[in-house]
Motif scaffolding. Structure first.
Motif, PDB file in Angstrom:
ATOM      1  N   LYS A 167     -11.573 -29.466  30.078  1.00  0.00           N
ATOM      2  CA  LYS A 167     -11.163 -28.539  31.128  1.00  0.00           C
ATOM      3  C   LYS A 167     -12.327 -27.698  31.637  1.00  0.00           C
ATOM      4  O   LYS A 167     -12.434 -27.441  32.833  1.00  0.00           O
ATOM      5  N   GLU A 223      -4.990 -28.238  37.033  1.00  0.00           N
ATOM      6  CA  GLU A 223      -4.478 -27.750  38.329  1.00  0.00           C
ATOM      7  C   GLU A 223      -3.759 -26.407  38.152  1.00  0.00           C
ATOM      8  O   GLU A 223      -3.857 -25.533  39.004  1.00  0.00           O
ATOM      9  N   LEU A 277     -13.368 -27.027  35.699  1.00  0.00           N
ATOM     10  CA  LEU A 277     -13.000 -25.743  36.310  1.00  0.00           C
ATOM     11  C   LEU A 277     -14.240 -24.900  36.608  1.00  0.00           C
ATOM     12  O   LEU A 277     -15.321 -25.183  36.120  1.00  0.00           O
ATOM     13  N   TYR A 301      -6.381 -19.097  38.409  1.00  0.00           N
ATOM     14  CA  TYR A 301      -7.749 -18.644  38.681  1.00  0.00           C
ATOM     15  C   TYR A 301      -7.843 -18.110  40.119  1.00  0.00           C
ATOM     16  O   TYR A 301      -8.477 -17.088  40.371  1.00  0.00           O
ATOM     17  N   GLU A 302      -7.193 -18.798  41.009  1.00  0.00           N
ATOM     18  CA  GLU A 302      -7.247 -18.375  42.419  1.00  0.00           C
ATOM     19  C   GLU A 302      -6.505 -17.067  42.674  1.00  0.00           C
ATOM     20  O   GLU A 302      -6.749 -16.390  43.664  1.00  0.00           O
ATOM     21  N   GLN A 357      -6.374 -23.740  37.663  1.00  0.00           N
ATOM     22  CA  GLN A 357      -7.006 -23.469  38.957  1.00  0.00           C
ATOM     23  C   GLN A 357      -6.133 -22.530  39.799  1.00  0.00           C
ATOM     24  O   GLN A 357      -6.627 -21.599  40.429  1.00  0.00           O
ATOM     25  N   GLN A 358      -4.842 -22.771  39.754  1.00  0.00           N
ATOM     26  CA  GLN A 358      -3.897 -21.964  40.523  1.00  0.00           C
ATOM     27  C   GLN A 358      -3.933 -20.492  40.085  1.00  0.00           C
ATOM     28  O   GLN A 358      -3.958 -19.592  40.907  1.00  0.00           O
TER      29      GLN A 358
END
Ligand SMILES: *Cc1c(COP(=O)(O)O)cnc(C)c1O
Length: 224
Positions: A56, A32, A60, A38-39, A35-36
């Motif tokens: 992972k 998570e 992802l 990455y965004e 992902q954060q």
């Protein structure tokens, strides 16, 4: 669990000035958190443990560039060979040969860095100057045996020390080795610098920094 968005933005702004690549070191941190980041636009992530990286990568987005920055055992190369973007810690010909074999089997050419031992501590992995030369000469003499790997440069870790002069000297040594081989070996990546010492590393010519705790917070599991 939350990432430090402000630190990330600041870091990106700083590193852009010197065209330094940021690898966000996400070992021990949940998907998570990755992902954060990455965004926010981060695509390069670094992991130290093979199983964790494999897990992972499955969770992802497919365009994440995964860097393996830990100590890689030959018998585990096969698990990451299908997708890994750059392997930083290559410190033996045997490991390089295994990466070449697995890359070829996957129809890939895998980019790697040779790890050089620059710190005083005995525990750190890496080649010394003579070993580095021997490996590079072996590759040059036997290009057919290494057609599925590309050695893109060097990686090193400085001593964990508050003595800035000492750390700077270690980075400088690595930069000198990098420059010595740069033309001949077509080097383009010098991977040096972590949360505590990346500023010094960039001043000394790093082209890629590996930063974990500054972005993700302290880790609860010890570093391998
Ligand atoms: C963990 C690790 C990093 C990141 O360390 P931080 O101090 O959290 O920035 C960088 N490089 C390697 C090889 C690591 O194992």
């Amino acid at each position: 669990m939350a990432i430090n968005t402000e630190a990330y933005r600041e870091l990106i702004t700083q590193l852009e000035k010197t065209h330094t690549t940021l690898v966000a070191v996400s070992k021990t941190k949940p998907a998570e958190d990755i992902q954060q980041l990455y965004e926010l636009g981060q695509k390069d992530f670094g992991e130290n443990y093979v199983q964790e990286l494999v897990d992972k990568s499955a969770r992802l987005p497919g365009d994440v560039r995964w860097h393996f920055i830990g100590h890689l055992q030959s018998n585990k190369v096969k698990y990451i060979a299908p997708f890994v973007h750059l392997i930083h810690g290559v410190d033996s010909l045997k490991l390089l040969q295994e990466i070449n074999r697995r890359a070829a089997r996957n129809g890939r050419v895998i980019d790697v860095l040779l790890q050089v031992h620059i710190a005083e501590e005995e525990t750190k992995f890496g080649l010394d100057e003579q070993e580095l030369e021997a490996v590079l000469q072996d590759i040059r003499a036997n290009p057919d045996r290494f057609s599925a790997v590309r050695v893109k440069g060097l990686m090193g870790m400085a001593s964990f020390s508050d003595d800035r002069d000492k750390v700077r000297k270690e980075f400088r040594l690595l930069k000198q080795l990098f420059d010595r081989w740069k033309e001949q070996a077509h080097f383009s990546i010098l991977s040096m610098g972590m949360s505590a010492d990346y500023r010094l590393a960039v001043e000394e010519g790093s082209t890629l920094v590996r930063i974990g705790s500054l972005l993700f917070g302290e880790r609860n599991r010890p570093v391998q």
